[in-house]
Design a protein around this motif. Structure first.
Motif, PDB file in Angstrom:
ATOM      1  N   LEU A  99       0.918  -1.138   0.028  1.00 46.66           N
ATOM      2  CA  LEU A  99       0.068   0.049   0.078  1.00 46.66           C
ATOM      3  C   LEU A  99       1.003   1.167   0.240  1.00 46.66           C
ATOM      4  O   LEU A  99       2.047   1.080   0.342  1.00 46.66           O
ATOM      5  CB  LEU A  99      -0.725   0.024   1.187  1.00 46.66           C
ATOM      6  CG  LEU A  99      -1.857  -1.184   1.313  1.00 46.66           C
ATOM      7  CD1 LEU A  99      -2.600  -1.066   2.727  1.00 46.66           C
ATOM      8  CD2 LEU A  99      -2.878  -1.375   0.241  1.00 46.66           C
ATOM      9  N   ASP A 100       0.368   2.161  -0.376  1.00 47.27           N
ATOM     10  CA  ASP A 100       1.053   3.656  -0.428  1.00 47.27           C
ATOM     11  C   ASP A 100       0.739   4.183   0.894  1.00 47.27           C
ATOM     12  O   ASP A 100      -0.484   4.531   1.044  1.00 47.27           O
ATOM     13  CB  ASP A 100       0.407   4.728  -1.796  1.00 47.27           C
ATOM     14  CG  ASP A 100       0.872   4.050  -3.060  1.00 47.27           C
ATOM     15  OD1 ASP A 100       1.944   3.295  -3.008  1.00 47.27           O
ATOM     16  OD2 ASP A 100       0.120   4.287  -3.968  1.00 47.27           O
ATOM     17  N   HIS A 101       1.724   4.530   1.485  1.00 41.64           N
ATOM     18  CA  HIS A 101       2.092   5.213   2.756  1.00 41.64           C
ATOM     19  C   HIS A 101       1.511   6.697   2.607  1.00 41.64           C
ATOM     20  O   HIS A 101       1.979   7.269   1.498  1.00 41.64           O
ATOM     21  CB  HIS A 101       3.158   5.290   3.545  1.00 41.64           C
ATOM     22  CG  HIS A 101       3.177   5.696   4.839  1.00 41.64           C
ATOM     23  ND1 HIS A 101       3.164   6.921   5.448  1.00 41.64           N
ATOM     24  CD2 HIS A 101       3.300   4.891   6.113  1.00 41.64           C
ATOM     25  CE1 HIS A 101       3.226   7.055   6.675  1.00 41.64           C
ATOM     26  NE2 HIS A 101       3.321   5.626   7.058  1.00 41.64           N
ATOM     27  N   PRO A 102       0.750   7.202   3.217  1.00 40.72           N
ATOM     28  CA  PRO A 102       0.532   8.911   3.166  1.00 40.72           C
ATOM     29  C   PRO A 102       1.860   9.474   3.023  1.00 40.72           C
ATOM     30  O   PRO A 102       2.582   9.415   3.764  1.00 40.72           O
ATOM     31  CB  PRO A 102      -0.375   9.198   4.280  1.00 40.72           C
ATOM     32  CG  PRO A 102      -1.118   8.104   4.656  1.00 40.72           C
ATOM     33  CD  PRO A 102       0.106   6.870   4.550  1.00 40.72           C
ATOM     34  N   ILE A 103       1.700  10.517   2.144  1.00 37.38           N
ATOM     35  CA  ILE A 103       2.938  11.277   1.954  1.00 37.38           C
ATOM     36  C   ILE A 103       2.561  12.952   1.896  1.00 37.38           C
ATOM     37  O   ILE A 103       1.498  13.217   1.342  1.00 37.38           O
ATOM     38  CB  ILE A 103       3.770  10.601   0.554  1.00 37.38           C
ATOM     39  CG1 ILE A 103       4.901  11.687   0.766  1.00 37.38           C
ATOM     40  CG2 ILE A 103       2.574  11.021  -0.740  1.00 37.38           C
ATOM     41  CD1 ILE A 103       5.884  10.630  -0.669  1.00 37.38           C
TER      42      ILE A 103
END
Length: 284
Positions: A99-103
């Protein structure tokens, strides 16, 4: 309105941690995110805690409503809002789950994920920690939001902590109506009344509240006693209600020609906590 946060950089994260953000417990807890970190003019609030005697930082009306409801439970012994998860753990979880971590799109750095409420309860037999994130139900259609929640859920599952989502669907309608109305009285900046005088009037009002005097009658007495103009008494009492001067049952309608509805401590059960621990939204 979208909340524009302080830009995320290694320096900004270090500054917060050095300031003790996200650390402590009880009255010494320091939220990782405070209202001053948000640059929007959205519905964020600083509210005095009736249970934990400190200022709580809530970032939406829905969070404010949940906070006030949490305080109704006789089993809650601590509330930690805007609690940050260890960044290295959430980055590892995101990578493992694909999953894409919040950035932060402006800086390219990863901000810590925060959970809206970490709640500690004690029923006399055991002490339990619950993690609850608060979101409008319509936001659950956003895949990025769901991915963030899955990272949160996985982190807390690994720590044997019950995690769930609270939406407006779990909250009593009258509670939401009351908070929507009373939030304008959280502070008295826009009302020509001395906040210190209002707090000093608690001793004058409290016997009348418990005797069941009608709100409107109390308001008139307040204006006579403290030399207020018409309307000051109602404003003062609403300020004290939303700032938890008394254990008001905000799930009931508050009428000017009726007593303020109170919660009697001996009548409390686990019902309030059940509202927050059962029927939570499932993101799977």
């Amino acid at each position: 309105m979208a909340k524009k946060r302080t830009k995320t950089t290694p320096e900004s994260i270090n500054r917060r941690k050095k300031a003790g953000r996200g650390e402590g417990s009880g009255i010494k807890f320091n939220p990782y995110t405070v209202v001053q970190d948000l640059h929007s003019r959205g519905r964020k609030s600083r509210v005095w805690g009736a249970l934990i005697k400190r200022i709580h930082h809530v970032l939406s009306d829905l969070e404010l409503t949940v906070l006030l409801m949490i305080q109704l439970s006789p089993y809650v012994v601590d509330i930690q809002e805007q609690w940050d998860l260890p960044l290295e753990r959430t980055l590892a979880i995101a990578e493992k789950l694909g999953l894409d971590h919040p950035i932060d799109p402006e800086t390219g750095y990863y901000p810590p994920i925060t959970t809206d409420f970490l709640i500690t309860t004690d029923d006399g037999l055991r002490r339990t920690t619950w993690a609850r994130t608060v979101k409008s139900s319509k936001e659950l259609d956003d895949m990025r939001v769901l991915e963030k929640f899955e990272i949160e859920r996985t982190y807390f599952a690994g720590n044997n902590i019950d995690w769930g989502i609270i939406t407006e669907k779990q909250l009593p309608e009258q509670l939401r109506i009351n908070v929507e109305h009373l939030r304008a009285y959280l502070v008295l900046d826009r009302h020509n009344i001395d906040e210190q005088v209002v707090w000093q009037s608690v001793d004058f009002l409290t016997p009348k509240v418990y005797e069941g005097m009608h709100l409107q009658a109390m308001a008139r007495l307040w204006e006579d006693e403290f030399e207020g103009v018409l309307g000051d008494g109602i404003t003062a009492i609403k300020f004290l209600i939303i700032n938890s001067a008394w254990p008001v049952d905000l799930k009931q309608k508050i009428r000017p020609n009726a007593p303020i509805p109170l919660i009697v401590q001996t009548d409390l059960s686990s019902e309030t906590l059940d509202d927050l621990t059962e029927g939570v939204e499932d993101v799977n």
